[in-house]
Design an enzyme around this catalytic site. Structure first.
Site, PDB file in Angstrom:
ATOM      1  N   ASN A   9      51.576  32.931  47.720  1.00 52.20           N
ATOM      2  CA  ASN A   9      51.021  33.203  46.396  1.00 52.20           C
ATOM      3  C   ASN A   9      51.992  34.141  45.675  1.00 52.20           C
ATOM      4  OD1 ASN A   9      49.590  33.909  44.140  1.00 52.20           O
ATOM      5  ND2 ASN A   9      47.942  34.980  45.216  1.00 52.20           N
ATOM      6  N   TRP A  10      52.727  33.578  44.743  1.00 51.71           N
ATOM      7  CA  TRP A  10      53.735  34.375  44.036  1.00 51.71           C
ATOM      8  C   TRP A  10      53.113  35.316  43.013  1.00 51.71           C
ATOM      9  CZ3 TRP A  10      58.180  30.351  42.690  1.00 51.71           C
ATOM     10  CH2 TRP A  10      58.895  30.076  43.860  1.00 51.71           C
ATOM     11  N   LYS A  11      51.850  35.130  42.699  1.00 48.90           N
ATOM     12  CA  LYS A  11      51.199  35.941  41.653  1.00 48.90           C
ATOM     13  C   LYS A  11      52.062  35.887  40.381  1.00 48.90           C
ATOM     14  CE  LYS A  11      48.984  38.537  45.285  1.00 48.90           C
ATOM     15  NZ  LYS A  11      48.349  39.771  45.731  1.00 48.90           N
ATOM     16  N   HIS A  95      40.492  34.486  43.425  1.00 43.84           N
ATOM     17  CA  HIS A  95      41.273  35.569  44.042  1.00 43.84           C
ATOM     18  C   HIS A  95      40.669  36.912  43.616  1.00 43.84           C
ATOM     19  CE1 HIS A  95      44.581  38.238  45.023  1.00 43.84           C
ATOM     20  NE2 HIS A  95      45.054  37.283  45.801  1.00 43.84           N
ATOM     21  N   GLU A  97      41.988  39.507  42.617  1.00 37.56           N
ATOM     22  CA  GLU A  97      42.577  40.050  41.384  1.00 37.56           C
ATOM     23  C   GLU A  97      41.936  39.407  40.155  1.00 37.56           C
ATOM     24  OE1 GLU A  97      46.647  39.316  42.536  1.00 37.56           O
ATOM     25  OE2 GLU A  97      46.448  40.878  44.066  1.00 37.56           O
ATOM     26  N   GLU A 167      40.446  37.407  52.343  1.00 32.48           N
ATOM     27  CA  GLU A 167      41.435  38.409  51.919  1.00 32.48           C
ATOM     28  C   GLU A 167      40.725  39.735  51.647  1.00 32.48           C
ATOM     29  OE1 GLU A 167      45.220  36.419  50.223  1.00 32.48           O
ATOM     30  OE2 GLU A 167      43.857  36.835  48.579  1.00 32.48           O
ATOM     31  N   GLY A 173      48.414  43.838  49.285  1.00 35.70           N
ATOM     32  CA  GLY A 173      49.492  44.595  48.655  1.00 35.70           C
ATOM     33  C   GLY A 173      49.555  46.045  49.098  1.00 35.70           C
ATOM     34  N   SER A 212      48.670  41.543  53.231  1.00 28.31           N
ATOM     35  CA  SER A 212      49.800  42.177  53.918  1.00 28.31           C
ATOM     36  C   SER A 212      50.293  41.382  55.138  1.00 28.31           C
ATOM     37  CB  SER A 212      49.463  43.619  54.304  1.00 28.31           C
ATOM     38  OG  SER A 212      49.223  44.387  53.132  1.00 28.31           O
ATOM     39  N   GLY A 233      51.167  36.970  50.020  1.00 33.99           N
ATOM     40  CA  GLY A 233      51.591  37.440  48.712  1.00 33.99           C
ATOM     41  C   GLY A 233      53.053  37.874  48.742  1.00 33.99           C
ATOM     42  N   GLY A 234      53.273  39.189  48.801  1.00 37.03           N
ATOM     43  CA  GLY A 234      54.618  39.764  48.687  1.00 37.03           C
ATOM     44  C   GLY A 234      55.679  39.080  49.543  1.00 37.03           C
TER      45      GLY A 234
HETATM   46  P1  13P Z   1      50.008  40.546  49.945  1.00 35.53           P
HETATM   47  O1  13P Z   1      50.497  39.593  51.020  1.00 35.53           O
HETATM   48  O2  13P Z   1      51.105  40.979  49.030  1.00 35.53           O
HETATM   49  O3  13P Z   1      49.204  41.654  50.512  1.00 35.53           O
HETATM   50  O4  13P Z   1      49.016  39.693  48.998  1.00 35.53           O
HETATM   51  C1  13P Z   1      47.992  38.963  49.578  1.00 35.53           C
HETATM   52  C2  13P Z   1      47.369  38.102  48.552  1.00 35.53           C
HETATM   53  O5  13P Z   1      46.681  38.575  47.656  1.00 35.53           O
HETATM   54  C3  13P Z   1      47.611  36.662  48.624  1.00 35.53           C
HETATM   55  O6  13P Z   1      46.784  35.960  47.751  1.00 35.53           O
END
Ligand code: 13P
Length: 251
Positions: A9-11, A95, A97, A167, A173, A212, A233-234
Site C-alpha cells: 500500500n503506497w498510500k 483503511h 486512515e 491492521e 507506521g 509495520s 505500507g512503508g
Molecule cells: P506500515 O507498514 O507503514 O506500518 O503501514 C501499514 C498500512 O497501513 C498498510 O495499509
C-alpha cells in the site's frame, strides 16, 4: 490451502517518475510466485502505468479507495467501473486512515464492498483497533463489529473471495509491530466470527496482517496459521524490501 497475498500500500507516495522507477527495478528482480499473489495499491494517478508495466506478469494492482456509486455528482471520487475498466484487481476499503481522516463509516465500507463485488474487484477490507481500545481490552469487540458490518448482506460465495486485513492502528507506521501471537489471535477472532455468519467461507477468506511489516519480521508473522499474507505500507515503497517480504512469505 489458502493462497497467500502480499499487498503493498503506497498510500499518498510516488509520482509518475518514481512509480515507473519502482516498477522497472522490481520487474528486474521479481520472479513468478506460483503459490502467492502479489499486488500493489498505488495512487489513482499511477494505476494505469502499473497496469501497463505489469502486463504479461502475474503481478496485480489495487486501488486504495473508491466510491460506492457507479457515477454521479461526487467531485473528487473514483468509481468501481472506472477501476474495472483499466483492469484493477483489488481495492482497499475502510483503511483506518480513511476511517480516521475522511469519516468513513462501517455503513460506507459495506456499500463499497458490495459495489466492488458487483464489478469483480476483490475488496481488501481493513479493520483494527486503536491503542486506547486495546488498552481497554476492546480489540475483539471492535474488530468483530467492523468485520460483521463490512460483510453484511454478502453471499457466502462473496465472503469466501473477500480479503480482510487486520491492521491494528497502533502498529501502522509506528514500527511497533504486533507480535506474531497477537496478530494470529486477532486473525483467528476474525475467522471465527466469519464462521458464525458465513459458515465454511471462513476457511477460504484470506486474512492479512498489516502494521509495520518489514523484511526482518515478515517471516514469523507469515508462518502463523490464520495469517494469509500482509498489507505492507512503508516497506512496499522500496522494491528490494518489498521483495524480501514476498520471499519471507514464500518459505
Ligand atoms: P506500515 O507498514 O507503514 O506500518 O503501514 C501499514 C498500512 O497501513 C498498510 O495499509
Amino acid at each position: 490451502m489458502r493462497r497467500k497475498l502480499i499487498a503493498g500500500n503506497w498510500k499518498m507516495h510516488k509520482n509518475s517518475e518514481t512509480a515507473r522507477g519502482f516498477a522497472t527495478e522490481f520487474l528486474k528482480l521479481y520472479q513468478v510466485t506460483p503459490d502467492m499473489d502479489v499486488c500493489i495499491a498505488a495512487p489513482f494517478t499511477e494505476l494505469l502505468a502499473l497496469e501497463e508495466m505489469f502486463a504479461g506478469t502475474d503481478l496485480l494492482t489495487a486501488a486504495q479507495n473508491m466510491h460506492f456509486e457507479d457515477q454521479g455528482a461526487f467531485t473528487g471520487e473514483i468509481s468501481a467501473p472506472m477501476l474495472a475498466e483499466i483492469g484493477v484487481d483489488y481495492v482497499i476499503i475502510g483503511h483506518s486512515e480513511r476511517r480516521a481522516y475522511f469519516a468513513e463509516t462501517d455503513e460506507m465500507v459495506n456499500k463499497k464492498v458490495k459495489k466492488a463485488f458487483e464489478w469483480n474487484i476483490t475488496p481488501i477490507i481493513c479493520c483494527g483497533e486503536t491503542l486506547p481500545q486495546r488498552q481497554q481490552s476492546l480489540e475483539d469487540h471492535i474488530v468483530r463489529h467492523q468485520v460483521v458490518m463490512a460483510l453484511a448482506g454478502l453471499t457466502d460465495e462473496q465472503v469466501a473471495k473477500a480479503v480482510i486485513a487486520y491492521e491494528p492502528v497502533w502498529a501502522i507506521g509506528t514500527g511497533h509491530v504486533a507480535t506474531p501471537q497477537q496478530a494470529e489471535d486477532m486473525c483467528k477472532v476474525i475467522r471465527d466470527v466469519i464462521r458464525m455468519y458465513h459458515g465454511d467461507a471462513a476457511d477460504e477468506v484470506k486474512i492479512l496482517y498489516g502494521g509495520s511489516v518489514k523484511p526482518d519480521n515478515a517471516k514469523e508473522l507469515m508462518e502463523m496459521e490464520d495469517i494469509d499474507g500482509a498489507l505492507v505500507g512503508g516497506a512496499s515503497l522500496d522494491p528490494v524490501d518489498f521483495l524480501k517480504i514476498i520471499h519471507a512469505a514464500e518459505n
